[in-house]
Design an enzyme around this catalytic site. Sequence first.
Site, mmCIF file in Angstrom:
data_model
loop_
_atom_site.group_PDB
_atom_site.id
_atom_site.type_symbol
_atom_site.label_atom_id
_atom_site.label_comp_id
_atom_site.label_asym_id
_atom_site.label_seq_id
_atom_site.Cartn_x
_atom_site.Cartn_y
_atom_site.Cartn_z
ATOM 1 N N ILE A 153 0.824 -1.220 0.000
ATOM 2 C CA ILE A 153 0.000 0.000 0.000
ATOM 3 C C ILE A 153 0.850 1.259 0.000
ATOM 4 O O ILE A 153 0.318 2.346 -0.094
ATOM 5 C CB ILE A 153 -1.013 0.018 1.164
ATOM 6 C CG1 ILE A 153 -0.324 -0.034 2.522
ATOM 7 C CG2 ILE A 153 -2.002 -1.119 1.030
ATOM 8 C CD1 ILE A 153 -1.313 0.066 3.677
ATOM 9 N N SER A 206 3.042 0.396 10.305
ATOM 10 C CA SER A 206 4.351 0.725 9.734
ATOM 11 C C SER A 206 5.331 -0.415 9.979
ATOM 12 O O SER A 206 6.400 -0.239 10.558
ATOM 13 C CB SER A 206 4.895 2.046 10.302
ATOM 14 O OG SER A 206 4.148 3.118 9.821
ATOM 15 N N ARG A 207 4.915 -1.621 9.551
ATOM 16 C CA ARG A 207 5.741 -2.797 9.819
ATOM 17 C C ARG A 207 6.375 -3.434 8.585
ATOM 18 O O ARG A 207 7.330 -4.197 8.710
ATOM 19 C CB ARG A 207 4.927 -3.873 10.552
ATOM 20 C CG ARG A 207 3.707 -4.386 9.766
ATOM 21 C CD ARG A 207 3.020 -5.544 10.472
ATOM 22 N NE ARG A 207 3.829 -6.731 10.482
ATOM 23 C CZ ARG A 207 3.937 -7.604 9.481
ATOM 24 N NH1 ARG A 207 3.235 -7.434 8.388
ATOM 25 N NH2 ARG A 207 4.722 -8.656 9.560
ATOM 26 N N GLY A 244 4.989 5.230 7.980
ATOM 27 C CA GLY A 244 3.638 5.574 7.527
ATOM 28 C C GLY A 244 2.746 6.229 8.553
ATOM 29 O O GLY A 244 1.817 6.948 8.198
ATOM 30 N N GLU A 245 2.959 5.978 9.831
ATOM 31 C CA GLU A 245 1.990 6.439 10.832
ATOM 32 C C GLU A 245 2.298 7.836 11.371
ATOM 33 O O GLU A 245 1.403 8.663 11.533
ATOM 34 C CB GLU A 245 1.931 5.484 12.031
ATOM 35 C CG GLU A 245 2.202 4.036 11.729
ATOM 36 C CD GLU A 245 0.974 3.259 11.338
ATOM 37 O OE1 GLU A 245 1.027 2.600 10.302
ATOM 38 O OE2 GLU A 245 -0.034 3.312 12.037
#
Lengths: 758, 289
Positions: A485, A526-527, A716-717
Amino acid sequence: MNFVANKSDLKVVGTRPVRPDGMDKVTGKAQFGADLTLAGTLVGKIKRSPHAHARIVAIDTSKALAIPGVKSVITAADIPDIPSEEAFVGEGPTNFRDQSLNCIARDKVLYEGHAVAAVAATSSAIADAALAAIEVTYEVLPHVIDVEAAMAEDAPILFEGMITQGVDPKPTKASNIVKKVAFGHGDWQAGMAEADVVVEGKYDTAAVHQAYIEPHACIASVNPDGQTTIFASSQGQFMIRQYTAKILGMDIADIRVTPAEIGGGFGGKTIVYIEPLAVAMSRQAGRPVKIVMTRDEVFRASGPTSGGTIEVKIGAKKDGTITGAYAMVKLQAGAFPGSPVAPACMCAFAMYDLKNVMAEGYDVVSNRAKVAAYRAPGAPISTFAVESVMDELAIKLGMDPIDLRMKNAAKQGTKASYGPVFPVIGFEEVLEAAKAHPHWTAPLGPNQGRGVATGFWFNIGGESSASVFVNEDGSVSVVSGSPDIGGSRASMAMMAAEVLGIPYEKVRPIIGDTAQIGITGVTGGSRVTFATGMATTQAAERAVDELKKRAAMIWDISPDAVDWKDGEAVPAGANAGGFDPLPLAAIALKAAKTGGPINAEVSINAQGAGAAFGAHIADVEVDPETGFVKILRYTAVQDVGRAIHPSYVEGQIQGGATQGIGWALNEEYIYDKNGRMDNAGFLDYRVPVASDLPMIEAVLVEVPNPRHPFGVRGVGEVPIIPPMAAIGNAIKAATGMRLVSLPMSPPKVRAAFDAAKG
Amino acid sequence: MPRLSYAAPTSVPDAIKLLAGAAGLAKVMSGGTDLLVQLRSGRTSPELIVDTKKIPGIVGIRETESGFVIGAATSGAEIGEHAGLCAAYPGIVEATNLIGSTQVQGRASLAGNLCNASPAADSVPAVIASRGVAIVVGPNGQRSVPVEQIVTAPGRTSLAKGEFILEFHLPKPKAHQSDAYLRFIPRTEMDIAVVGCGVSVTLDDNGVCIDARVVLGAVAPTQVVVEAGAKALIGSKLDEAALAALDAAARAACNPINDKRGTIDFRVKVAGVMARRTAAIAFERAGAR
């Protein structure tokens, strides 16, 4: 093997190659959730509750079933009534029974839009007619929407047996309060007593939707022997498999889920809504069933994130040293337990090195759609309040707001407010970069103001699987279990290419279905670049080991005497012998003669995710007559550990900031007096459009995570956390007014001006 | 199962015959940018759609002795590209071009925007401010209707069964006459007016206003012609007193509702703000002509 390579040694990592999925996407060939149709596919649609809270007295499906072309009509009676069971499948703790009841209501509907029945028919029009022909008899119950109203003594109760957990003594009466959580250390009240200055405030935020462009969509096909295939857009094919198996009482091995391209998820596609219904109907009809949600359904029935109220109190010495900090966070869970109140409390003060800190929170159900994860779940909500209060504190102390944060910044060795001791982190570096950025000192005009705010997110590791296949011509295929994504396919290919020492273009990454690759957790938290990147790196390292072994066999020397350099096997030293280097392609060509195909698969539970911090600077201009807030300039500084593909890291930061700006200014769930959502569409649920925003400048600070081979932290976070407070603080600077309620929409800003004038 | 018929007649009489002869609900379609959305959402379920775009002359702009003739189905994009119209009626052009997105502009029309009968339609206050007239054709022949008489309530028009708009007439602008349109939206584009305002003014050689029309959108069930606002402007050079009087007149003319797009209080206050700002642009443009 743990190493953080020197940046100067890297050939692929840190460059900006073209993304492998780019061509499919720009030419329209990419297959998203709704794009696959099989022979005989039926149109699946869902009948939804018009009531916010009602008992289902009866459902009569006979008229719908009698319509020619209707092949299946299901209600909760057609799926197993499964017991309560804790689940940790998506991005947060949940419960299989709740997920089942959220997919299709059994005895009660708990929100407007709650599914009560589903149909599969040979055309869309016939499916619509069938939905209209289903007769549902409701006994309408009083409803409650807002979090504090839901906590009131006399509130309508959603679950008769719900006794609040985490409070002592245990309550005897049912309520809508699921649980209480608390995180902190020291004595925050004693900290307040030590303070020279105490600032406090009560803030509230609205429920906001992830607003991914692609609605939920899937197609399911069940064979008479029970073997089932699902093609769906989600953040985790294994997540869909596990939920569907559990909800329908199937063997996991009977379900094969192929991940579609995903048109955005942001956490919202980490649970199931439609897949179990499509499977149940396909089983009944004996034909494939496709369900595609409308935007209206996405808003009403798929997870937004919580709105809530947050009370914050911070005390400090005159020099800015914080002596005590407290927060009380009350979050809407929606119709089932599971608001992100725990991470909201854990992240609230994690930016700071505090002696006395406490964050408490309540998870509260009400008659809204069940919340789902949304980018840094919970953190943006609590941080809005904390970073607004920090701004007030800076004003009261007469301190530069970045200096105040620097004075209290968490660093390596700080005991985090949520428990652990921080390893290497980059918050101070982020603050330094923000302060040094020309934006911080650029001139401002009339009605303009500048705000700064920070944010923290843990980032996570978890289960990931990746395979590396060395092909006979020397090209390499990388398969992982992580739906892409945010550009992760490119990152996987880059890390594999770096380890193998071959050009990026020689590596083709794909995402495997549930039968092709080992279990992999959802793309979230966010992994992926961290955890799946670690699996990919390890798989590539194993391939290199195998390549070295094969070279040793060809040269007839010990494998220990072979080194791998720039994509070639070379003798480790003069003693090893005088062989010409063997490139990867040459070894691959001879693979059949040296033992067979060269592949490696690695499945891990990745540990050592690196926490990340961001600081955002926002300039706004406020129109005092209309309350319109224009974002003039926006700079987002973030410790990214190491950017594998800097363009996608910048894209993550820009996207997160954009969603935060929407959250700050216009996005909100609006309900009418009957508890029905009044703005279930993009016209009146206002995400920012391109012309609303300046170019968002992403500043990458790189403090590598020592626990990842390339130093990745996860990106991402963090960027969605600071914007609300940064903008609120900028409005304060421009107008002198503190906005305490999100969204800070024009009517609210204008009303604040009017109130200030008296 | 409901059925939907589509027809694209090539003459006015054929179109009238189809519309007048329909047993159930018949909808006129120009660009379809509202109609298709309403069909998809289930808000309307017509039996017949009559697409007018194939009628000769219904798409296009003509400059005549007495002014401009704008075909009812002329797209916003064509209106925005017409140099003569842009010079003569910049307010109407800017209002029309605010509708939807660039893609929508390729289809959206004045007649569609008007007959959709939304109080928030952007082009309508501007066209009313400049005294636009709609040429309505139907079973009983042709009639000229001032545009402010078309919309009667949200979603309702004064058009009778079988009638549709063929074109709009705009008078040739006088010396020192110009117009402007502003709207307030919470974003910068792709949105619906919370308040819209069209103003047309004519000045004398000294810059004193001798004629004015002030029209508000989205603040009442239909567009509102603010007579007192025009009075506030006439005789002034748009000084502080005139602006204050205009602001008050605009606020007094509002009859809005509280809804998801804005509160009554907010709409009323912003109506005054928009009226002042729109008038200032119209004065500046008129003075420059």
